[in-house]
Write an enzyme that holds these catalytic residues in place. Structure first.
Site, PDB file in Angstrom:
ATOM      1  N   GLU A  83       1.102  -1.271   0.027  1.00 59.37           N
ATOM      2  CA  GLU A  83       0.101  -0.057  -0.186  1.00 59.37           C
ATOM      3  C   GLU A  83       0.851   1.191  -0.058  1.00 59.37           C
ATOM      4  O   GLU A  83       1.864   1.304   0.422  1.00 59.37           O
ATOM      5  CB  GLU A  83      -1.011  -0.072   1.315  1.00 59.37           C
ATOM      6  CG  GLU A  83      -1.702  -1.183   1.142  1.00 59.37           C
ATOM      7  CD  GLU A  83      -2.863  -0.962   2.272  1.00 59.37           C
ATOM      8  OE1 GLU A  83      -3.817  -2.098   2.302  1.00 59.37           O
ATOM      9  OE2 GLU A  83      -3.012  -0.440   2.926  1.00 59.37           O
ATOM     10  N   CYS A 337      -2.484   6.166   9.641  1.00 61.95           N
ATOM     11  CA  CYS A 337      -1.138   5.550  10.271  1.00 61.95           C
ATOM     12  C   CYS A 337      -1.778   4.173  10.809  1.00 61.95           C
ATOM     13  O   CYS A 337      -2.610   4.192  11.569  1.00 61.95           O
ATOM     14  CB  CYS A 337      -0.584   6.116  11.533  1.00 61.95           C
ATOM     15  SG  CYS A 337       0.235   7.694  10.844  1.00 61.95           S
TER      16      CYS A 337
HETATM   17  N1  SAH Z   1       7.910   1.041  11.214  1.00 61.17           N
HETATM   18  C1  SAH Z   1       7.843   2.470  11.330  1.00 61.17           C
HETATM   19  C2  SAH Z   1       6.603   3.013  10.271  1.00 61.17           C
HETATM   20  C3  SAH Z   1       5.338   2.722  11.163  1.00 61.17           C
HETATM   21  S1  SAH Z   1       3.967   3.689  10.489  1.00 61.17           S
HETATM   22  C4  SAH Z   1       7.816   2.999  12.747  1.00 61.17           C
HETATM   23  O1  SAH Z   1       7.493   2.255  13.481  1.00 61.17           O
HETATM   24  O2  SAH Z   1       7.881   4.120  12.879  1.00 61.17           O
HETATM   25  C5  SAH Z   1       4.160   5.354  11.100  1.00 61.17           C
HETATM   26  C6  SAH Z   1       3.473   5.702  12.461  1.00 61.17           C
HETATM   27  O3  SAH Z   1       2.228   5.261  12.672  1.00 61.17           O
HETATM   28  C7  SAH Z   1       4.204   4.802  13.729  1.00 61.17           C
HETATM   29  O4  SAH Z   1       4.787   5.940  14.638  1.00 61.17           O
HETATM   30  C8  SAH Z   1       3.687   3.941  14.052  1.00 61.17           C
HETATM   31  O5  SAH Z   1       3.820   3.233  15.354  1.00 61.17           O
HETATM   32  C9  SAH Z   1       2.141   4.581  13.920  1.00 61.17           C
HETATM   33  N2  SAH Z   1       1.036   3.888  14.105  1.00 61.17           N
HETATM   34  C10 SAH Z   1       0.834   2.556  13.867  1.00 61.17           C
HETATM   35  N3  SAH Z   1      -0.305   2.036  14.042  1.00 61.17           N
HETATM   36  C11 SAH Z   1      -0.905   3.117  14.360  1.00 61.17           C
HETATM   37  C12 SAH Z   1      -2.240   3.258  14.602  1.00 61.17           C
HETATM   38  N4  SAH Z   1      -3.088   2.284  14.734  1.00 61.17           N
HETATM   39  N5  SAH Z   1      -2.780   4.353  15.136  1.00 61.17           N
HETATM   40  C13 SAH Z   1      -2.117   5.486  14.924  1.00 61.17           C
HETATM   41  N6  SAH Z   1      -0.744   5.419  14.808  1.00 61.17           N
HETATM   42  C14 SAH Z   1      -0.370   4.313  14.235  1.00 61.17           C
END
Ligand code: SAH
Length: 351
Positions: A83, A337
């Site tokens: 995605e 996110c």
């Molecule tokens: N692997 C990377 C990118 C992840 S996505 C990382 O860990 O940073 C980017 C951000 O979205 C990260 O901070 C992640 O923790 C957050 N995230 C993941 N799931 C989420 C959710 N359900 N709601 C809000 N943010 C979320």
């Protein structure tokens, strides 16, 4: 094998500038295939037709009601799907949110992608081409309510842990920086905090210093371990030590660090947690905190109440810590996110 390696195999004694010319052509929107690369001989162009001009193709694109968020499911050559998201940003331009892996091995408890496990890392071609895909998408249509066509920012906040695909991400960054108008401060790599790779960034001359965001989620070791299972006992002091060295080496007005913090009701959103975060940040220096309202996924967590987020922000503010709440976009198409998980059956095809 990457396109570049395939090219070098096809044309073993070709000077390096030839590949640079091709790479440059990849980002010219009027060129849509090998035939358009007129700086190459006809014979060369013919031979190049065995190489994919694009390594990703649209399976489905979903558009949010407000038309400000577009999520693509992209087909890869081996049948996997990944995605990628396009969002309108505060500049009135576009931010793309790219994936670095199919799935993810980190299994953070609140993240949908973690539930898929890791299928594989993306090749640099597949990450590079997410930018090309969205640029072509923007060039080819009129989007209601905006004339903007420019991708001004990129965030590595799609599927995957970018630092678990260090070489692929590094190659991608260098290609984008060379051939697009993206500057280093317009690209953010978001990481769960893979410490050996963060160390490598400090000494790797070929790593371009784009912005880094660390997904902290709690400055209390026990809580962090509960929600980010790859965390370990001395992660926080080690991260703080690394962050101080990072800022000493690179910190300036344009280079700060960001901590991301998903607000989970009753888990990491209490006043004590805010105080712990403030103390942790103050022990480091120029760190901004980005509070992310939790986007629903299939797990046991709940989103913090808005007034709890405000109280949390107030504690940080009083301690002199810069913090902001992130705007949620695209949650109606599961593009926010942590909502990225490939569920094609549920997709509402619009393109
Ligand atoms: N692997 C990377 C990118 C992840 S996505 C990382 O860990 O940073 C980017 C951000 O979205 C990260 O901070 C992640 O923790 C957050 N995230 C993941 N799931 C989420 C959710 N359900 N709601 C809000 N943010 C979320």
């Amino acid at each position: 094998m990457s396109r570049k390696e395939q090219f070098n195999r096809l044309f073993p004694n070709t000077p390096a500038f030839r590949w640079k010319q091709i790479e440059q052509a990849f980002f010219v929107s009027s060129i849509s295939g090998w035939d358009g690369v007129t700086s190459l001989s006809k014979e060369m162009r013919e031979k190049l037709k065995d190489l994919p001009w694009m390594s990703v193709s649209a399976n489905t694109v979903m558009v949010s009601k407000k038309k400000d968020t577009h999520k693509a499911l992209l087909n890869l050559a081996d049948g996997q799907i990944v995605e990628s998201v396009l969002m309108e940003n505060v500049r009135g331009e576009w931010t793309i949110c790219v994936s670095s892996q199919v799935g993810c091995a980190m299994r953070c408890g609140f993240c949908a992608t973690g539930k898929m496990g890791l299928k594989r890392s993306l090749t640099s071609d597949e990450i590079i081409d997410q930018y090309r895909f969205w640029q072509t998408y923007l060039d080819g249509r009129t989007i209601e309510g905006t004339d903007a066509k420019r991708i001004s920012n990129v965030v590595f906040m799609g599927m995957g842990e970018p630092l678990a695909n260090y070489e692929g991400v590094k190659e991608t960054l260098n290609v984008w920086l060379a051939h697009t108008d993206l500057g280093k401060t317009r690209i953010t790599v978001s990481t769960v905090g893979v410490l050996p790779r963060l160390e490598q960034i400090l000494t790797d001359k070929a790593w371009p210093h784009v912005r880094l965001a660390i997904s902290l989620h709690s400055a209390v070791a026990e809580t962090r371990k509960q929600i980010v299972p790859t965390s370990y006992d001395d992660f926080l002091p080690k991260l703080a030590d690394w962050a101080r060295r990072y800022l000493a080496a690179l910190g300036n007005r344009r280079h700060h660090l960001t901590f991301e913090y998903v607000m989970l009701k009753g888990v990491n959103d209490t006043i004590e947690q805010a105080q712990a975060l403030a103390a942790f940040v103050r022990s480091i220096g120029d760190v901004r905190c980005n509070l992310i309202p939790y986007n629903l996924t299939d797990c046991e967590f709940e989103r913090s109440e808005d007034n709890q987020i405000s109280r949390f922000l107030a504690v940080l503010g009083q301690a002199g810590v810069t913090a902001m709440k992130r705007k949620t976009m695209g949650d109606d198409i599961a593009a926010a996110c942590g909502q990225l998980i490939v569920l094609t059956a549920a997709a509402d095809k619009t393109v």
